[in-house]
Design an enzyme around this catalytic site. Structure first.
Site, PDB file in Angstrom:
ATOM      1  N   PRO A 209      13.101   8.025  -2.951  1.00 56.10           N
ATOM      2  CA  PRO A 209      12.367   8.458  -3.650  1.00 56.10           C
ATOM      3  C   PRO A 209      11.598   9.826  -3.137  1.00 56.10           C
ATOM      4  O   PRO A 209      10.667   8.703  -2.371  1.00 56.10           O
ATOM      5  CB  PRO A 209      12.132   7.680  -4.635  1.00 56.10           C
ATOM      6  CG  PRO A 209      12.881   5.934  -3.824  1.00 56.10           C
ATOM      7  CD  PRO A 209      13.444   6.297  -2.948  1.00 56.10           C
ATOM      8  N   GLY A 210      11.395  10.858  -3.200  1.00 56.93           N
ATOM      9  CA  GLY A 210       9.710  11.332  -3.426  1.00 56.93           C
ATOM     10  C   GLY A 210      10.133  12.257  -1.868  1.00 56.93           C
ATOM     11  O   GLY A 210       9.140  12.408  -1.792  1.00 56.93           O
ATOM     12  N   GLY A 212      11.932  14.941  -1.575  1.00 55.70           N
ATOM     13  CA  GLY A 212      12.227  15.677  -1.347  1.00 55.70           C
ATOM     14  C   GLY A 212      13.852  16.443  -1.667  1.00 55.70           C
ATOM     15  O   GLY A 212      14.346  17.323  -1.349  1.00 55.70           O
ATOM     16  N   LYS A 213      14.547  15.226  -1.782  1.00 59.87           N
ATOM     17  CA  LYS A 213      16.327  15.640  -2.063  1.00 59.87           C
ATOM     18  C   LYS A 213      16.493  16.457  -2.862  1.00 59.87           C
ATOM     19  O   LYS A 213      17.470  17.396  -2.877  1.00 59.87           O
ATOM     20  CB  LYS A 213      17.221  14.359  -2.471  1.00 59.87           C
ATOM     21  CG  LYS A 213      16.981  13.639  -1.404  1.00 59.87           C
ATOM     22  CD  LYS A 213      17.766  12.395  -1.658  1.00 59.87           C
ATOM     23  CE  LYS A 213      16.915  10.850  -2.862  1.00 59.87           C
ATOM     24  NZ  LYS A 213      16.228  10.482  -2.628  1.00 59.87           N
ATOM     25  N   THR A 214      15.460  15.807  -4.499  1.00 58.97           N
ATOM     26  CA  THR A 214      16.244  17.285  -5.676  1.00 58.97           C
ATOM     27  C   THR A 214      15.957  18.985  -5.179  1.00 58.97           C
ATOM     28  O   THR A 214      16.670  19.215  -5.393  1.00 58.97           O
ATOM     29  CB  THR A 214      15.225  16.299  -7.067  1.00 58.97           C
ATOM     30  OG1 THR A 214      16.052  15.239  -7.051  1.00 58.97           O
ATOM     31  CG2 THR A 214      15.888  17.696  -7.722  1.00 58.97           C
ATOM     32  N   HIS A 431     -13.683 -12.433   7.587  1.00 62.60           N
ATOM     33  CA  HIS A 431     -12.066 -12.376   7.499  1.00 62.60           C
ATOM     34  C   HIS A 431     -11.915 -10.561   8.432  1.00 62.60           C
ATOM     35  O   HIS A 431     -10.553 -10.815   9.368  1.00 62.60           O
ATOM     36  CB  HIS A 431     -11.727 -12.579   6.135  1.00 62.60           C
ATOM     37  CG  HIS A 431     -10.603 -12.267   5.951  1.00 62.60           C
ATOM     38  ND1 HIS A 431      -9.404 -13.145   5.556  1.00 62.60           N
ATOM     39  CD2 HIS A 431      -9.218 -10.878   6.024  1.00 62.60           C
ATOM     40  CE1 HIS A 431      -7.947 -13.089   5.646  1.00 62.60           C
ATOM     41  NE2 HIS A 431      -8.411 -11.584   5.617  1.00 62.60           N
ATOM     42  N   GLU A 432     -12.440  -9.743   7.881  1.00 62.81           N
ATOM     43  CA  GLU A 432     -12.100  -8.029   8.537  1.00 62.81           C
ATOM     44  C   GLU A 432     -12.996  -8.126   9.834  1.00 62.81           C
ATOM     45  O   GLU A 432     -11.519  -7.602  10.552  1.00 62.81           O
ATOM     46  CB  GLU A 432     -12.843  -6.905   7.392  1.00 62.81           C
ATOM     47  CG  GLU A 432     -12.412  -7.279   5.768  1.00 62.81           C
ATOM     48  CD  GLU A 432     -10.827  -7.480   5.766  1.00 62.81           C
ATOM     49  OE1 GLU A 432     -10.588  -6.311   6.296  1.00 62.81           O
ATOM     50  OE2 GLU A 432     -10.525  -7.779   4.948  1.00 62.81           O
ATOM     51  N   HIS A 435     -10.060  -9.592  11.976  1.00 59.82           N
ATOM     52  CA  HIS A 435      -9.021  -8.270  11.749  1.00 59.82           C
ATOM     53  C   HIS A 435      -9.203  -7.097  12.972  1.00 59.82           C
ATOM     54  O   HIS A 435      -8.263  -7.342  14.029  1.00 59.82           O
ATOM     55  CB  HIS A 435      -8.666  -7.804  10.255  1.00 59.82           C
ATOM     56  CG  HIS A 435      -7.562  -8.811  10.089  1.00 59.82           C
ATOM     57  ND1 HIS A 435      -6.178  -8.979  10.071  1.00 59.82           N
ATOM     58  CD2 HIS A 435      -8.253  -8.988   8.634  1.00 59.82           C
ATOM     59  CE1 HIS A 435      -5.709  -9.950   8.834  1.00 59.82           C
ATOM     60  NE2 HIS A 435      -7.318  -9.618   8.312  1.00 59.82           N
ATOM     61  N   ASP A 508      -1.854 -10.912   3.973  1.00 58.26           N
ATOM     62  CA  ASP A 508      -1.994 -11.303   5.650  1.00 58.26           C
ATOM     63  C   ASP A 508      -0.568 -12.042   5.933  1.00 58.26           C
ATOM     64  O   ASP A 508      -0.294 -11.675   7.051  1.00 58.26           O
ATOM     65  CB  ASP A 508      -3.333 -12.053   6.146  1.00 58.26           C
ATOM     66  CG  ASP A 508      -4.056 -10.567   6.336  1.00 58.26           C
ATOM     67  OD1 ASP A 508      -4.037  -9.762   5.650  1.00 58.26           O
ATOM     68  OD2 ASP A 508      -5.030 -11.532   5.733  1.00 58.26           O
TER      69      ASP A 508
END
Length: 618
Positions: A209-210, A212-214, A431-432, A435, A508
């Site tokens: 969805p979204g 651009g088919k239509t 924590h960040e 990562h 995570d």
């Protein structure tokens, strides 16, 4: 298109129903009045009548045969039945009673005629209501008419009302090339028929969805300059058996009258699902509708014109095989997520009516939006404009507005009132930092960092964003492992620094587990199970014993990645501390700040940004 007359009060079945109810109300009121005339309020026997006359209580009488009606001296209306006795007339005369007479046959005829008139009036009103309903079906296109429920609900757009063309669709180059054949045929069918070629009768647009088919379907109609019928798959289905099939027949009948034209069926999976899965032994309303659609698509002629069917779905796997065979939907056109170049074109298309700061590089913005659909990119530009509009002194949309809109779409709105304690803030910072550092250290197989923040947003207390060096369409096993290590880096940092486990790592773990399970079950990246697909419910069934092996292998991969994450952070504990301290002070670190703190050269980035909470698995 013909407009309905707004001044006609009695148009449509609701107003007709009101008129019918009024007619019935007046009819019943007339019958009640007639009943009051036929049945007076006071009834007396013969003896009481004679005594009333003798007591001078009777004012007047009306004699019809042996039936007598009249008024007493106090105005009371009465009726009675008398004997055929001439002496009664003399008695009435003696007491000065006013006497009137009428033929009983004539009175009875009048009553019957009045009753028949009332009944006839009601029948005429009902007949008028039915005729009105049937004649109103065409004007209302069957939408407001209970007797036109089998009429198609498709909306027809004439060429003059269609403003879209292929220039309105940014990106989707391959899809537009596939659809160009349809445009050429609708414009010049002789070009194909001279060599005996038959044009595709149906084109299925597949994609999320979204994307651009239509819009692509309307662009085809605009390019071909032909009528365009638009309807949703769910508009065919009704609770009444046979209605859906009737609507399909009516749709194609209308389309043939306006050929060459295009029928666009959005969300065709609502009506085109695999048969034999519904209720009623395979004869339910949806399947009857599908059967009629199959017949119409494979049966209409293209002589003197053409009816091309375009359909869109994001679930091609559930469609009936008969619908997908050659002769119906011959051509399947995939409308994928836009690539880097397409994203830039889409951003430029939606930004042309927005006042942007001239320093904004939309190519860079496009690089930070991998996985965004065309609708997402349009929403990004609009969200940035809304943010900028809140400041009355701001004259244009800045890069900061776009960055804020991007973070809001990805992670949610920034918390304004929540205040973390110092211990919680320190935990989030490590924590960040976990990562971030694991991804920086695994630079050969992991995407470079874009920024890291501990500002709460949405359901996240912090986030780490990274930007690929280039757009990738395949992923190696080493990159998969690096993604798992980075996802587990947050929990690893908590254990290394605080020797504890916190509740903030749930998302995570979901990312890491999905990657590991995909490696084992789909991508054949497992030593123990090898290159075999294990996916329940999709034709790749496996035993409980194999399920145990899958769980064991997934657990092994996650355990090994957690060990590697901890080892990296322990070996570079000074860098971890430095990043966490900087985050506590500045709250947000950009890419150049991160790489400067850890003392590693910053890689070039060009393709796109993402974060540890979002992973696109190939």
């Amino acid at each position: 298109m013909k407009k309905n007359n707004q001044n006609q009060f009695f148009q449509g079945w609701p107003s007709n129903l009101i008129v019918l109810m009024l007619i019935m109300l007046f009819g019943l009121a007339g019958l009640a009045k007639l009943t009051d005339w036929i049945k007076p309020t006071a009834v007396m026997n013969y003896s009481e009548f004679i005594k009333a006359v003798q007591d001078n209580k009777v004012a007047d009488v009306h004699v019809v045969g042996q039936d007598v009606t009249g008024h007493l001296s106090d105005g009371t209306f009465f009726e009675t039945t008398v004997l055929n006795n001439p002496a009664d007339i003399e008695l009435l005369k003696e007491h000065n009673v006013v006497i009137s007479t009428a033929s009983s046959a004539g009175q009875t005829s009048l009553l019957y005629l009045s009753l028949l008139f009332m009944i006839g009036l009601m029948v005429a009103g009902i007949a008028w209501f039915f005729i009105r309903q049937r004649s109103g079906g065409a004007a209302n296109n069957g939408n407001n008419n209970i007797f036109s429920v089998g009429k198609s609900r498709a909306r027809m757009y004439m060429p003059s009302a269609i403003k879209e063309n292929f220039n309105s669709v940014a990106g989707a180059v391959e899809a537009k090339e596939e659809l160009q054949d349809i445009v050429e045929f609708l414009k010049n069918p002789e070009k194909f028929s001279r060599l005996g070629a038959k044009i595709t009768r149906g084109v299925l647009l597949e994609g999320e969805p979204g994307n651009g088919k239509t819009l692509l379907a309307k662009a085809v109609a605009g390019e071909a300059n032909c009528p365009f019928f638009s309807i949703s798959g769910s508009d065919f289905i009704e609770v009444f058996v046979g209605v859906g099939a009737s609507r399909v027949r009516d749709l194609f009948a209308q389309a043939r009258k306006h050929a060459p034209c295009i029928i666009f069926i959005d969300e065709i999976d609502a009506v085109g699902r695999q048969r034999g899965t519904g209720l009623g032994g395979g004869h339910d309303e949806r399947e009857q509708t599908l059967n009629q659609l199959l017949t119409e698509m494979d049966g209409f002629q293209t002589v003197g014109g053409a009816v091309i069917v375009l359909a869109a779905t994001n679930r091609p796997d559930v469609l009936d095989k008969a619908l997908l065979r050659p002769g119906r939907f011959d051509r399947h056109v995939t409308v994928p997520y836009p690539d880097l170049k397409s994203r830039e074109q889409i951003l430029r298309l939606h930004a042309k009516d927005v006042v942007l700061d001239s320093t904004i590089d939309l190519a860079t913005v496009a690089g930070r939006t991998p996985g965004f659909t065309g609708a997402d990119l349009a929403n990004l530009i609009n969200e940035a404009a809304l943010i900028a509009a809140k400041n009355p002194e701001q004259k244009m949309v800045t890069l900061h507005d776009l960055e804020e809109a991007l973070d809001k779409i990805r992670m949610g709105k920034r918390w304004q009132t929540a205040v973390l304690s110092e211990d919680e803030k320190r935990l989030v910072a490590y924590h960040e930092a976990g990562h971030t550092l694991t991804r920086v250290l695994l630079k050969d197989h992991a995407d470079p960092i874009h920024k890291v923040t501990i500002l709460p947003r949405g359901r996240s207390l912090g986030s780490t964003h990274f930007m690929p060096e280039k757009e990738r369409f395949t992923e190696s096993k080493e990159r998969k492992i690096a993604s798992i290590i980075s996802a587990l880096g947050g929990r690893a940092a908590e254990e290394v620094e605080f020797n504890t486990q916190d509740s903030g790592a749930g998302s995570d773990f979901a990312v890491a587990t999905n990657i590991a399970r995909n490696m084992v079950c789909v991508l054949g990246m497992s030593k123990e199970l090898g290159p075999v697909i294990y996916t329940q419910g999709q034709g790749y069934e496996y035993s409980e014993k194999t399920a145990e092996k899958i769980d064991t292998e997934v657990q092994r991969i996650l355990d090994e990645c957690m060990s590697q994450a901890k080892q990296l952070l322990v070996e570079h504990k000074d860098k971890l501390d430095a990043l966490a301290t900087a985050l506590l002070t500045q709250e947000t670190l950009d890419a150049h700040e991160v790489y400067a703190i850890v003392g590693i050269a910053q890689p070039d980035t060009a393709a796109g940004e993402t974060d540890h909470a979002v992973n696109h698995v190939h």
